[in-house]
Design a protein around this motif. Structure first.
Motif, mmCIF file in Angstrom:
data_model
loop_
_atom_site.group_PDB
_atom_site.id
_atom_site.type_symbol
_atom_site.label_atom_id
_atom_site.label_comp_id
_atom_site.label_asym_id
_atom_site.label_seq_id
_atom_site.Cartn_x
_atom_site.Cartn_y
_atom_site.Cartn_z
ATOM 1 N N TYR A 16 13.072 3.894 68.923
ATOM 2 C CA TYR A 16 13.975 5.030 68.344
ATOM 3 C C TYR A 16 15.327 4.909 68.694
ATOM 4 O O TYR A 16 16.124 5.983 68.552
ATOM 5 N N TRP A 17 15.739 3.570 68.932
ATOM 6 C CA TRP A 17 17.195 3.625 69.071
ATOM 7 C C TRP A 17 17.932 3.729 67.592
ATOM 8 O O TRP A 17 17.467 3.312 66.602
ATOM 9 N N ARG A 18 19.130 4.280 67.709
ATOM 10 C CA ARG A 18 19.769 4.508 66.385
ATOM 11 C C ARG A 18 20.775 3.566 65.931
ATOM 12 O O ARG A 18 21.587 2.940 66.656
ATOM 13 N N THR A 19 21.155 3.286 64.664
ATOM 14 C CA THR A 19 21.988 2.342 64.097
ATOM 15 C C THR A 19 23.513 2.837 64.197
ATOM 16 O O THR A 19 23.712 3.899 63.981
ATOM 17 N N ASP A 39 17.640 4.447 52.710
ATOM 18 C CA ASP A 39 17.337 3.871 54.315
ATOM 19 C C ASP A 39 16.074 4.267 54.429
ATOM 20 O O ASP A 39 15.584 5.312 54.435
ATOM 21 N N VAL A 40 15.290 2.946 54.486
ATOM 22 C CA VAL A 40 13.882 3.067 54.570
ATOM 23 C C VAL A 40 13.202 3.503 55.918
ATOM 24 O O VAL A 40 11.993 3.812 56.009
ATOM 25 N N CYS A 41 13.983 3.474 57.086
ATOM 26 C CA CYS A 41 13.898 3.696 58.155
ATOM 27 C C CYS A 41 14.748 4.592 58.919
ATOM 28 O O CYS A 41 15.169 4.310 60.164
ATOM 29 N N CYS A 42 15.031 5.616 58.290
ATOM 30 C CA CYS A 42 15.762 6.609 58.699
ATOM 31 C C CYS A 42 15.130 7.412 60.104
ATOM 32 O O CYS A 42 14.180 7.907 60.131
ATOM 33 N N HIS A 43 15.891 7.251 61.207
ATOM 34 C CA HIS A 43 15.650 8.115 62.429
ATOM 35 C C HIS A 43 16.348 9.361 62.328
ATOM 36 O O HIS A 43 17.614 9.581 62.601
ATOM 37 N N PHE A 44 15.666 10.446 61.706
ATOM 38 C CA PHE A 44 16.259 11.544 61.151
ATOM 39 C C PHE A 44 15.781 12.840 62.052
ATOM 40 O O PHE A 44 14.312 12.898 62.134
ATOM 41 N N GLU A 45 16.703 13.535 62.724
ATOM 42 C CA GLU A 45 16.146 14.765 63.485
ATOM 43 C C GLU A 45 17.233 15.842 63.179
ATOM 44 O O GLU A 45 18.349 15.516 63.173
ATOM 45 N N PRO A 46 16.563 16.849 62.578
ATOM 46 C CA PRO A 46 17.486 17.945 62.294
ATOM 47 C C PRO A 46 18.547 18.414 63.286
ATOM 48 O O PRO A 46 19.708 18.907 63.011
ATOM 49 N N ALA A 47 17.979 18.232 64.681
ATOM 50 C CA ALA A 47 19.210 18.839 65.657
ATOM 51 C C ALA A 47 20.292 18.081 65.624
ATOM 52 O O ALA A 47 21.427 18.503 66.017
ATOM 53 N N ILE A 48 20.266 16.612 65.160
ATOM 54 C CA ILE A 48 21.818 16.025 65.273
ATOM 55 C C ILE A 48 21.864 15.607 63.777
ATOM 56 O O ILE A 48 22.709 14.868 63.525
ATOM 57 N N ASN A 84 16.669 -0.615 59.251
ATOM 58 C CA ASN A 84 16.744 -0.997 60.586
ATOM 59 C C ASN A 84 15.327 -0.484 61.128
ATOM 60 O O ASN A 84 15.173 0.642 61.552
ATOM 61 N N PRO A 85 14.379 -1.677 61.362
ATOM 62 C CA PRO A 85 12.863 -1.147 61.498
ATOM 63 C C PRO A 85 12.770 -0.998 63.024
ATOM 64 O O PRO A 85 13.322 -1.257 63.800
ATOM 65 N N PRO A 86 11.660 -0.449 63.154
ATOM 66 C CA PRO A 86 11.194 0.103 64.462
ATOM 67 C C PRO A 86 10.878 -1.356 65.296
ATOM 68 O O PRO A 86 10.376 -2.079 64.556
ATOM 69 N N PHE A 87 11.617 -1.549 66.347
ATOM 70 C CA PHE A 87 11.389 -2.911 66.920
ATOM 71 C C PHE A 87 10.048 -3.342 67.246
ATOM 72 O O PHE A 87 9.763 -4.809 66.982
ATOM 73 N N SER A 88 9.131 -2.665 67.283
ATOM 74 C CA SER A 88 7.734 -3.132 67.748
ATOM 75 C C SER A 88 7.152 -3.686 66.119
ATOM 76 O O SER A 88 6.138 -4.245 66.319
ATOM 77 N N ARG A 89 7.716 -3.135 65.262
ATOM 78 C CA ARG A 89 6.951 -3.498 63.988
ATOM 79 C C ARG A 89 8.036 -4.132 63.011
ATOM 80 O O ARG A 89 7.768 -4.168 61.797
ATOM 81 N N LYS A 90 8.949 -5.033 63.501
ATOM 82 C CA LYS A 90 9.867 -5.508 62.620
ATOM 83 C C LYS A 90 9.315 -6.478 61.678
ATOM 84 O O LYS A 90 9.880 -6.637 60.405
ATOM 85 N N TRP A 91 8.384 -7.365 62.101
ATOM 86 C CA TRP A 91 7.939 -8.247 61.037
ATOM 87 C C TRP A 91 7.088 -7.611 59.984
ATOM 88 O O TRP A 91 7.166 -8.325 58.838
ATOM 89 N N GLU A 92 6.348 -6.484 60.306
ATOM 90 C CA GLU A 92 5.737 -5.908 59.261
ATOM 91 C C GLU A 92 6.644 -5.390 58.181
ATOM 92 O O GLU A 92 6.380 -5.570 57.014
ATOM 93 N N PHE A 93 7.785 -4.785 58.556
ATOM 94 C CA PHE A 93 8.745 -4.206 57.563
ATOM 95 C C PHE A 93 9.425 -5.345 56.876
ATOM 96 O O PHE A 93 9.653 -5.504 55.726
ATOM 97 N N MET A 110 18.226 -5.977 56.063
ATOM 98 C CA MET A 110 17.395 -5.474 57.573
ATOM 99 C C MET A 110 18.395 -5.980 58.549
ATOM 100 O O MET A 110 19.018 -6.991 59.013
ATOM 101 N N VAL A 111 18.446 -5.286 59.662
ATOM 102 C CA VAL A 111 18.662 -5.472 60.941
ATOM 103 C C VAL A 111 17.646 -5.892 61.928
ATOM 104 O O VAL A 111 16.614 -5.432 61.682
ATOM 105 N N LEU A 112 17.895 -7.064 62.405
ATOM 106 C CA LEU A 112 16.750 -7.821 63.003
ATOM 107 C C LEU A 112 17.653 -8.608 64.126
ATOM 108 O O LEU A 112 18.661 -8.920 64.144
ATOM 109 N N PRO A 113 16.525 -8.761 65.416
ATOM 110 C CA PRO A 113 17.098 -9.555 66.485
ATOM 111 C C PRO A 113 17.453 -10.987 66.033
ATOM 112 O O PRO A 113 16.570 -11.690 65.382
ATOM 113 N N TYR A 114 18.533 -11.527 66.336
ATOM 114 C CA TYR A 114 18.867 -12.951 66.109
ATOM 115 C C TYR A 114 18.074 -14.166 66.914
ATOM 116 O O TYR A 114 18.596 -14.304 67.901
ATOM 117 N N THR A 115 16.957 -14.185 66.450
ATOM 118 C CA THR A 115 16.081 -15.331 67.310
ATOM 119 C C THR A 115 15.514 -16.591 66.713
ATOM 120 O O THR A 115 14.433 -16.633 66.480
#
Length: 182
Positions: A16-19, A39-48, A84-93, A110-115
């Motif tokens: 749930y880290w935001r870009t 944005d296919v993985c928008c971390h969207f919360e009405p409060a913010i 910017n996919p959920p970290f635990s599912r980055k390769w599925e995305f 895509m935003v991915l870890p550079y490994t």
């Protein structure tokens, strides 16, 4: 090289880290576009939520809609999707992004870890048509509530543009905080 710094993020919060706005602005400038189609993985919360948080895309898919189940990641005439996919599912995305690019002849950034030395990177990125943008340092991500974190992530990040044409893997190094060229 192994990551020696253990993450301090609680397991349930890792996805749930935001870009940051800096990363998004750099991505738009690298591609010379004003916004993404979606944005296919928008971390969207009405409060913010306000117009400034999602202005980088014409539309979005949030977690409830599950973009892995979406038929198309592309919106209107804008040919570029942002992910910017959920970290635990980055390769599925990543695999879904490759499928979408091949199906629709559009592109996904895509935003991915550079490994690049890892097996997962080799299994997924090698053999694909990607332009890999490698920044000169780390981006700071935002907490799930939209505020800046006191610490940064413990891995390098890159932007991977999956393209619908043959190019193999192309690496482009860049400085964060790009300025527009008129």
């Amino acid at each position: 090289m192994a990551i020696l710094n253990k993450s301090q993020t609680e397991k349930q919060n890792k996805d749930y880290w935001r870009t940051s706005e800096l990363l998004i602005n750099d991505a738009l400038k690298l591609l010379n576009i004003k916004s993404f189609g979606i944005d296919v993985c928008c971390h969207f919360e009405p409060a913010i939520n306000d117009i400034n948080i999602i202005k980088h895309a014409e539309t979005y898919i949030d977690e409830e809609e599950n973009s892995l189940d979406s038929y198309s990641w592309f919106h209107g005439s804008n040919p570029t999707a942002f992910c910017n996919p959920p970290f635990s599912r980055k390769w599925e995305f990543f695999q879904k992004a490759v499928e979408q690019v091949n199906k629709w002849s559009q592109q996904v950034l895509m935003v991915l870890p550079y490994t690049p030395a890892t097996k997962a990177w080799s299994d997924n990125i090698h053999g694909q048509n990607c332009i890999i943008y490698v920044p000169d340092g780390r981006y700071q991500y935002l907490l799930p509530n939209g505020k800046k974190s006191a610490s940064s992530c413990n891995f390098e990040t890159c932007l991977v543009l999956i393209v619908p044409f043959k190019c193999g893997n192309v690496i482009v190094n860049y400085k964060r905080g790009l300025k527009c060229i008129d």
